[in-house]
Motif scaffolding. Structure first.
Motif, PDB file in Angstrom:
ATOM      1  N   VAL A 187      13.958  -3.841  -4.135  1.00 47.00           N
ATOM      2  CA  VAL A 187      12.679  -4.355  -4.608  1.00 47.00           C
ATOM      3  C   VAL A 187      12.503  -4.066  -6.098  1.00 47.00           C
ATOM      4  N   LEU A 188      11.951  -5.034  -6.804  1.00 47.56           N
ATOM      5  CA  LEU A 188      11.398  -4.806  -8.137  1.00 47.56           C
ATOM      6  C   LEU A 188       9.894  -4.892  -8.008  1.00 47.56           C
ATOM      7  N   LEU A 189       9.205  -3.761  -8.168  1.00 48.53           N
ATOM      8  CA  LEU A 189       7.747  -3.740  -8.202  1.00 48.53           C
ATOM      9  C   LEU A 189       7.333  -3.670  -9.657  1.00 48.53           C
ATOM     10  N   LEU A 190       6.838  -4.778 -10.168  1.00 52.36           N
ATOM     11  CA  LEU A 190       6.457  -4.913 -11.576  1.00 52.36           C
ATOM     12  C   LEU A 190       4.945  -4.859 -11.661  1.00 52.36           C
ATOM     13  N   GLY A 191       4.403  -3.843 -12.326  1.00 52.38           N
ATOM     14  CA  GLY A 191       2.956  -3.697 -12.286  1.00 52.38           C
ATOM     15  C   GLY A 191       2.333  -3.191 -13.566  1.00 52.38           C
ATOM     16  N   VAL A 192       1.102  -3.642 -13.810  1.00 55.61           N
ATOM     17  CA  VAL A 192       0.308  -3.108 -14.900  1.00 55.61           C
ATOM     18  C   VAL A 192      -0.113  -1.691 -14.522  1.00 55.61           C
ATOM     19  N   SER A 193      -0.218  -0.816 -15.483  1.00 57.83           N
ATOM     20  CA  SER A 193      -0.350   0.609 -15.211  1.00 57.83           C
ATOM     21  C   SER A 193      -1.551   0.968 -14.344  1.00 57.83           C
ATOM     22  N   PHE A 194      -2.715   0.421 -14.661  1.00 57.19           N
ATOM     23  CA  PHE A 194      -3.910   0.815 -13.901  1.00 57.19           C
ATOM     24  C   PHE A 194      -3.802   0.392 -12.445  1.00 57.19           C
ATOM     25  N   ALA A 195      -3.170  -0.762 -12.174  1.00 57.24           N
ATOM     26  CA  ALA A 195      -3.040  -1.230 -10.798  1.00 57.24           C
ATOM     27  C   ALA A 195      -2.006  -0.403 -10.036  1.00 57.24           C
ATOM     28  N   LEU A 196      -0.921  -0.018 -10.697  1.00 53.09           N
ATOM     29  CA  LEU A 196       0.058   0.864 -10.060  1.00 53.09           C
ATOM     30  C   LEU A 196      -0.566   2.222  -9.738  1.00 53.09           C
ATOM     31  N   TRP A 197      -1.460   2.693 -10.599  1.00 53.59           N
ATOM     32  CA  TRP A 197      -2.138   3.961 -10.365  1.00 53.59           C
ATOM     33  C   TRP A 197      -3.035   3.848  -9.127  1.00 53.59           C
ATOM     34  N   ASP A 198      -3.751   2.734  -9.016  1.00 54.18           N
ATOM     35  CA  ASP A 198      -4.568   2.510  -7.817  1.00 54.18           C
ATOM     36  C   ASP A 198      -3.693   2.508  -6.559  1.00 54.18           C
ATOM     37  N   LEU A 199      -2.557   1.834  -6.632  1.00 52.51           N
ATOM     38  CA  LEU A 199      -1.648   1.780  -5.489  1.00 52.51           C
ATOM     39  C   LEU A 199      -1.113   3.159  -5.145  1.00 52.51           C
ATOM     40  N   ALA A 200      -0.774   3.928  -6.154  1.00 54.62           N
ATOM     41  CA  ALA A 200      -0.238   5.272  -5.936  1.00 54.62           C
ATOM     42  C   ALA A 200      -1.260   6.178  -5.255  1.00 54.62           C
ATOM     43  N   GLU A 201      -2.531   6.035  -5.641  1.00 55.51           N
ATOM     44  CA  GLU A 201      -3.571   6.873  -5.052  1.00 55.51           C
ATOM     45  C   GLU A 201      -3.919   6.447  -3.629  1.00 55.51           C
ATOM     46  N   GLN A 202      -3.994   5.139  -3.403  1.00 55.30           N
ATOM     47  CA  GLN A 202      -4.466   4.652  -2.111  1.00 55.30           C
ATOM     48  C   GLN A 202      -3.362   4.502  -1.063  1.00 55.30           C
ATOM     49  N   PHE A 203      -2.136   4.202  -1.525  1.00 59.74           N
ATOM     50  CA  PHE A 203      -1.055   3.951  -0.575  1.00 59.74           C
ATOM     51  C   PHE A 203       0.249   4.613  -1.009  1.00 59.74           C
ATOM     52  N   PRO A 204       0.249   5.955  -1.144  1.00 60.10           N
ATOM     53  CA  PRO A 204       1.509   6.615  -1.485  1.00 60.10           C
ATOM     54  C   PRO A 204       2.510   6.434  -0.343  1.00 60.10           C
ATOM     55  N   GLN A 205       3.768   6.253  -0.701  1.00 59.39           N
ATOM     56  CA  GLN A 205       4.799   6.057   0.323  1.00 59.39           C
ATOM     57  C   GLN A 205       6.178   6.263  -0.287  1.00 59.39           C
ATOM     58  N   ASP A 206       7.154   6.380   0.596  1.00 55.00           N
ATOM     59  CA  ASP A 206       8.532   6.601   0.166  1.00 55.00           C
ATOM     60  C   ASP A 206       9.157   5.276  -0.271  1.00 55.00           C
TER      61      ASP A 206
END
Length: 339
Positions: A187-206
């Motif tokens: 996978v290539l997950l290409l993201g703007v920083s603030f949205a990746l931060w939201d994802l990291a906080e709400q849906f952390p995963q391996d």
């Protein structure tokens, strides 16, 4: 006044640079840069006026280091082009910060697409083998984003039917990532920083083994952090060894990528130099902080010699760091990390 023979030589040089960049063949960078300087001085009126003003005319430019760099703010004020006609496509910056919106004419959008593909694949392999998941909400909500066009091109190239954009549906994106990880799909997950931060906080995963790539840009949505601190948050949340970064902007047709640790590596069409803080016409030594100047040969039709408002350091291996921005510089979408 240029003779017809000189004009014919310029046309031949222009076509040669473009075809070399298209083909992916090895480029003689210094010769191409000198040729492109001659072309753009002759046919880009704004750049010509600037070169005249700073005493960087063709009879004064004898080597690569003599070529003047055009302050990036001119993209906000003028139409920078070697052509008089309108372009079929214009890339536009967000204009965040109230300093105006940059406008960059794309006379050959397919050439831009091809360059973005070649640059990315030189570092990461074939895009068709990746599932491309793009988390770019701030960019999708406006027209003219070069980053969105690049992401759309990558999605089109991917052979995975699940490749696509995710605007605000973090839950669906997180589930898609879980599925791909379970399938063993790259996978290539290409993201703007603030949205990746939201994802990291709400849906952390391996997501170990996957390419997590931030494009910068808090857009005023979250607190600005230095890149290393933000990347540490992402690494812990997604259980990856490194966070990748993309350095690009509206005013450039080439991108540079960082595999982690803050160093960006430019492609064959780009060279980055640092200039002295107190003397913008002098280069800073390797490893010394200065303003970043960029030669982007893919800017064939506009201006290839850009004095940016980014602060950084350059190194002997051609890599560079981005450390921040000059005071009162526009807050731009790509790689805004303050260091």
């Amino acid at each position: 006044m240029f003779t017809n023979v000189q004009e014919a030589n310029k046309i031949s040089a222009y076509q040669g640079i473009k075809e070399t960049l298209r083909s992916g063949e090895k480029l003689e960078f210094e010769k191409a840069a000198m040729d492109l300087y001659q072309i753009q001085y002759a046919h880009n009126p704004v750049y010509q006026q600037w070169c005249n003003y700073v005493k960087g005319t063709p009879d004064q430019v004898k080597a690569l280091e003599d070529i003047p760099f055009l302050p990036i703010d001119f993209f906000k004020q003028e139409q920078l082009s070697i052509f008089k006609s309108e372009a079929p496509l214009y890339f536009r910056s967000s204009g965040t910060g109230g300093y105006g919106q940059s406008k960059h004419a794309a006379y050959d959008p397919d050439f831009y697409d091809l360059r973005t593909q070649r640059i990315f694949e030189a570092s990461y392999g074939a895009i068709q083998d990746l599932c491309v998941l793009a988390l770019l909400p701030a960019y999708l909500e406006r027209e003219g984003s070069s980053l969105v066009r690049m992401a759309q091109h990558f999605i089109n190239l991917s052979s995975d039917p699940d490749s696509g954009f995710y605007l605000h549906d973090l839950k669906a994106l997180a589930e898609k990532l879980r599925c791909k990880q379970a399938e063993g799909k790259k996978v290539l997950l290409l993201g703007v920083s603030f949205a990746l931060w939201d994802l990291a906080e709400q849906f952390p995963q391996d997501l170990s083994g996957q390419i997590i790539m931030e494009t910068g840009g808090m857009k005023g949505r979250r607190k600005e952090l230095i890149r290393s601190d933000l990347h540490q948050i992402f690494k812990e949340a997604f259980q990856v060894e490194a966070i990748h970064s993309e350095y690009g902007m509206t005013e450039l047709f080439s991108q540079a990528y960082s595999p982690g640790a803050g160093r960006f590596y430019p492609p064959d069409s780009m060279r980055v130099y640092s200039r002295e803080m107190e003397d913008p016409f002098s280069r800073a030594a390797y490893g010394k902080t200065g303003g970043l100047n960029i030669i982007d040969l893919a800017n064939l039709d506009s201006c290839a010699f850009i004095e940016t408002q980014d602060l950084g350091r350059c190194y002997e291996d051609a890599s560079f760091e981005v450390l921040g921005r000059f005071d009162r510089a526009e807050v731009r979408g790509c790689n805004l990390m303050i260091g």
